[in-house]
Scaffold this active site. Sequence first.
Site, mmCIF file in Angstrom:
data_model
loop_
_atom_site.group_PDB
_atom_site.id
_atom_site.type_symbol
_atom_site.label_atom_id
_atom_site.label_comp_id
_atom_site.label_asym_id
_atom_site.label_seq_id
_atom_site.Cartn_x
_atom_site.Cartn_y
_atom_site.Cartn_z
ATOM 1 N N ASP A 1 0.813 -1.223 0.000
ATOM 2 C CA ASP A 1 0.000 0.000 0.000
ATOM 3 C C ASP A 1 0.842 1.267 0.000
ATOM 4 O OD1 ASP A 1 -2.197 -1.708 0.156
ATOM 5 O OD2 ASP A 1 -2.155 -1.709 2.343
ATOM 6 N N LYS B 1 1.659 2.214 -5.085
ATOM 7 C CA LYS B 1 2.169 1.661 -6.353
ATOM 8 C C LYS B 1 1.200 1.919 -7.503
ATOM 9 C CE LYS B 1 2.331 -2.386 -4.392
ATOM 10 N NZ LYS B 1 2.001 -2.042 -2.983
ATOM 11 N N GLY B 2 -0.115 1.757 -7.219
ATOM 12 C CA GLY B 2 -1.111 1.931 -8.287
ATOM 13 C C GLY B 2 -1.022 3.313 -8.904
ATOM 14 N N GLY C 1 -4.588 -4.303 -3.735
ATOM 15 C CA GLY C 1 -5.581 -3.262 -3.994
ATOM 16 C C GLY C 1 -4.800 -2.030 -4.394
ATOM 17 N N HIS C 2 -4.789 -1.720 -5.683
ATOM 18 C CA HIS C 2 -3.976 -0.616 -6.194
ATOM 19 C C HIS C 2 -4.897 0.511 -6.644
ATOM 20 C CE1 HIS C 2 -0.396 -3.536 -7.110
ATOM 21 N NE2 HIS C 2 -0.743 -3.496 -5.843
ATOM 22 N N ARG D 1 2.599 -29.150 -6.833
ATOM 23 C CA ARG D 1 2.320 -29.652 -8.192
ATOM 24 C C ARG D 1 0.953 -30.299 -8.323
ATOM 25 N NH1 ARG D 1 7.867 -32.435 -7.695
ATOM 26 N NH2 ARG D 1 6.991 -32.354 -5.597
ATOM 27 N N GLN E 1 1.960 -6.067 -3.253
ATOM 28 C CA GLN E 1 2.400 -6.193 -1.857
ATOM 29 C C GLN E 1 3.695 -5.372 -1.660
ATOM 30 O OE1 GLN E 1 1.360 -9.524 -3.455
ATOM 31 N NE2 GLN E 1 -0.524 -8.551 -2.859
ATOM 32 N N THR F 1 3.273 -12.611 2.652
ATOM 33 C CA THR F 1 2.422 -13.190 1.629
ATOM 34 C C THR F 1 3.209 -14.340 0.990
ATOM 35 O OG1 THR F 1 0.913 -12.691 -0.186
ATOM 36 C CG2 THR F 1 3.073 -11.606 -0.261
ATOM 37 N N ARG G 1 -9.900 -2.887 6.020
ATOM 38 C CA ARG G 1 -9.407 -2.896 7.408
ATOM 39 C C ARG G 1 -8.610 -1.618 7.697
ATOM 40 N NH1 ARG G 1 -6.135 -8.501 7.528
ATOM 41 N NH2 ARG G 1 -5.717 -7.862 5.383
ATOM 42 N N LEU H 1 3.692 12.373 1.118
ATOM 43 C CA LEU H 1 4.412 13.375 1.918
ATOM 44 C C LEU H 1 3.416 14.381 2.502
ATOM 45 C CD1 LEU H 1 7.171 14.471 2.867
ATOM 46 C CD2 LEU H 1 7.240 15.852 0.777
HETATM 47 P P1 GDP Z 1 -0.861 0.364 -3.500
HETATM 48 O O1 GDP Z 1 -1.433 -0.929 -3.026
HETATM 49 O O2 GDP Z 1 0.613 0.456 -3.293
HETATM 50 O O3 GDP Z 1 -1.242 0.705 -4.916
HETATM 51 O O4 GDP Z 1 -1.505 1.490 -2.571
HETATM 52 P P2 GDP Z 1 -3.055 1.601 -2.136
HETATM 53 O O5 GDP Z 1 -3.842 2.059 -3.313
HETATM 54 O O6 GDP Z 1 -3.503 0.379 -1.452
HETATM 55 O O7 GDP Z 1 -2.960 2.712 -1.018
HETATM 56 C C1 GDP Z 1 -2.446 3.963 -1.281
HETATM 57 C C2 GDP Z 1 -3.512 5.012 -0.905
HETATM 58 O O8 GDP Z 1 -2.903 6.283 -0.863
HETATM 59 C C3 GDP Z 1 -4.610 5.129 -1.935
HETATM 60 O O9 GDP Z 1 -5.794 5.513 -1.294
HETATM 61 C C4 GDP Z 1 -4.113 6.231 -2.851
HETATM 62 O O10 GDP Z 1 -5.159 6.898 -3.528
HETATM 63 C C5 GDP Z 1 -3.447 7.132 -1.856
HETATM 64 N N1 GDP Z 1 -2.303 7.904 -2.338
HETATM 65 C C6 GDP Z 1 -1.347 7.570 -3.245
HETATM 66 N N2 GDP Z 1 -0.383 8.522 -3.289
HETATM 67 C C7 GDP Z 1 -0.756 9.474 -2.394
HETATM 68 C C8 GDP Z 1 -0.159 10.706 -1.949
HETATM 69 O O11 GDP Z 1 0.919 11.108 -2.373
HETATM 70 N N3 GDP Z 1 -0.839 11.379 -0.981
HETATM 71 C C9 GDP Z 1 -2.025 10.964 -0.457
HETATM 72 N N4 GDP Z 1 -2.609 11.718 0.462
HETATM 73 N N5 GDP Z 1 -2.599 9.816 -0.842
HETATM 74 C C10 GDP Z 1 -1.958 9.085 -1.794
HETATM 75 P P1 IMO Z 2 -0.934 -4.205 -2.215
HETATM 76 O O1 IMO Z 2 -0.490 -4.754 -3.541
HETATM 77 C C1 IMO Z 2 -0.948 -4.664 2.111
HETATM 78 C C2 IMO Z 2 -0.950 -8.756 3.651
HETATM 79 C C3 IMO Z 2 -2.171 -9.243 4.386
HETATM 80 C C4 IMO Z 2 -1.538 -10.217 5.351
HETATM 81 C C5 IMO Z 2 -0.431 -10.853 4.527
HETATM 82 C C6 IMO Z 2 -0.794 -12.178 3.884
HETATM 83 O O2 IMO Z 2 -2.228 -3.476 -2.270
HETATM 84 O O3 IMO Z 2 0.172 -3.441 -1.575
HETATM 85 P P2 IMO Z 2 -2.334 -12.848 1.841
HETATM 86 O O4 IMO Z 2 -3.801 -12.614 1.597
HETATM 87 O O5 IMO Z 2 -1.454 -12.260 0.790
HETATM 88 O O6 IMO Z 2 -2.016 -14.284 2.125
HETATM 89 O O7 IMO Z 2 -2.041 -12.063 3.228
HETATM 90 O O8 IMO Z 2 -0.126 -9.911 3.516
HETATM 91 N N1 IMO Z 2 -1.199 -8.229 2.295
HETATM 92 C C7 IMO Z 2 -1.156 -6.941 1.977
HETATM 93 N N2 IMO Z 2 -0.961 -5.852 2.749
HETATM 94 N N3 IMO Z 2 -1.094 -4.526 0.777
HETATM 95 C C8 IMO Z 2 -1.256 -5.601 -0.022
HETATM 96 O O9 IMO Z 2 -1.255 -5.521 -1.365
HETATM 97 C C9 IMO Z 2 -1.336 -6.881 0.582
HETATM 98 N N4 IMO Z 2 -1.519 -8.142 0.109
HETATM 99 C C10 IMO Z 2 -1.421 -8.952 1.165
HETATM 100 O O10 IMO Z 2 -2.824 -8.180 5.063
HETATM 101 O O11 IMO Z 2 -0.933 -9.524 6.412
HETATM 102 MG MG MG Z 3 -2.935 -1.636 -1.751
#
Ligand code: GDP
Ligand code: IMO
Ligand code: MG
Length: 435
Positions: free
Chosen positions: A13, A16-17, A40-41, A144, A225, A240, A304, A333
């Site tokens: 999180d 990356k997305g 979840g990106h 396998r 991840q 993971t 969560r 930031l």
């Molecule tokens: P990912 O899994 O790495 O793609 O990240 P997630 O989408 O799960 O979580 C990142 C969250 O931060 C999302 O709600 C984005 O919209 C938000 N986000 C990304 N870059 C920024 C930033 O520079 N500032 C703020 N405030 N939010 C951001």
């Molecule tokens: P993105 O790509 C944050 C965490 C779960 C759990 C552990 C194992 O959005 O960054 P799993 O379902 O993979 O067997 O769970 O890894 N986890 C993540 N935490 N961002 C993710 O993906 C995650 N994918 C899995 O919360 O602790």
């Molecule tokens: Mg995510």
Amino acid sequence: MPSLSVFGAQWGDEGKGKIIDLLARGADVVVRYQGGANAGHTVVVGGTKYVMHLIPSGILHSEKINVIGNGVALDPLALFAEIDELTGRGVKIDGTNLRLSSGAHVIFEHHRRIDHAAERWRGVGRIGTTGRGIGPCYADKAARTGLRLADLLEPERCRVRLTAALAEKNALLRDVHGEEPLDLDQQLSRYMALGERLKPYVGDTGAEVRSAYREGKLVLFEGAQGAMLDLDHGTYPYVTSSSTGTDGIAPGAGFPARWIERVLGIAKAYCTRVGEGPFPSEDKGPEGDRIREQGREFGATTGRPRRCGWFDAPQMRYTLELNGADGWIMTNLDVLSGFERIKVGVGYRMGSKRYREWPASLASFEGLEVDFEELQGWNDDITAVREYAELPRAAREYVEWVEDRVGVPIVMLSVGPERDQIIPRRDAPQFHVLA
Ligand code: GDP
Ligand code: IMO
Ligand code: MG
């Protein structure tokens, strides 16, 4: 012929997305190579929010090719739910711009059921998985006994292999977990129908990606991840089940490791973690709560609340080095605006022992405490800043202090969820071609 690996350098999180969507403008092909719908990106465009789970975050650029490689654990139900949701919102998705590897392993309903049941079984040792069936699917791959997309496309083969798999999994569900077994005929007809629907998308994506690269196309690899959740190098067993970083690309995409030219880590200006497991720089007090509120830190997949804490410099040195990163992008930031003091982890303590670097060889990271240093915060809202020099002095000092501690250049800063909320570092020109 450039290729670029972008990976999460903390616990997932990291944003990356958003970054992949941004960099995809300069790329031709975007490839996911590991993980599955546990990801979840989030991409925000003009106030509209999209959350990608399986589909690469380049999909909003209709002319780019998006690939789900053989290393992904692919749940066809989750995939079609995502395709339907995105196409319903006007995104173009068909077998020309979304390609699926015939070698990707299939997540079945029994994998999801076993994921939940195993968590209950673990009790206090639970991992806090996303419940998407990731671990059980990869376990079958290694044992396998799994089925790949190629198997789903051949009805007779699918029947034989799914019948054998379900005999074992039903015994496990019934006899170990005390659950109702799954109905074989129902599962067969569901997954064979899904196989039919998958056909237009499936191919030898490894060959497709290599050939695009040889033609001079720019290939962008999207990690899911984060490096601290990596199966080998993360906080095992609270990880993971895949190789989340650059080293997952070769096996997970069929792309030679030596063809990967540039590597970029993504990390927040602070730190978050979802699920159980060690998180040394976690702040369980009011400041952690404030980060969660200001950063709206709730999971994009499970909703969560994310655990929040401070940037951990040795942890970053560890994951950037492991992945051979040339640079990194600091996101969120803007979320730190308004904090009077900002903490940064600079070392660890376990009992009387002190560590300057991430103590990867420990059997358990429980009880690992962080030594913090404190920096001056700033008050101004920085979400509209687009030039580095226009950031408040304290924000620049924070960025440069952290960069110095980490020892790898920060090539961009993100100051909001929107595509254009980005600040390039002018002294890192090698990445500007992509932004
Ligand atoms: P990912 O899994 O790495 O793609 O990240 P997630 O989408 O799960 O979580 C990142 C969250 O931060 C999302 O709600 C984005 O919209 C938000 N986000 C990304 N870059 C920024 C930033 O520079 N500032 C703020 N405030 N939010 C951001
Ligand atoms: P993105 O790509 C944050 C965490 C779960 C759990 C552990 C194992 O959005 O960054 P799993 O379902 O993979 O067997 O769970 O890894 N986890 C993540 N935490 N961002 C993710 O993906 C995650 N994918 C899995 O919360 O602790
Ligand atoms: Mg995510």
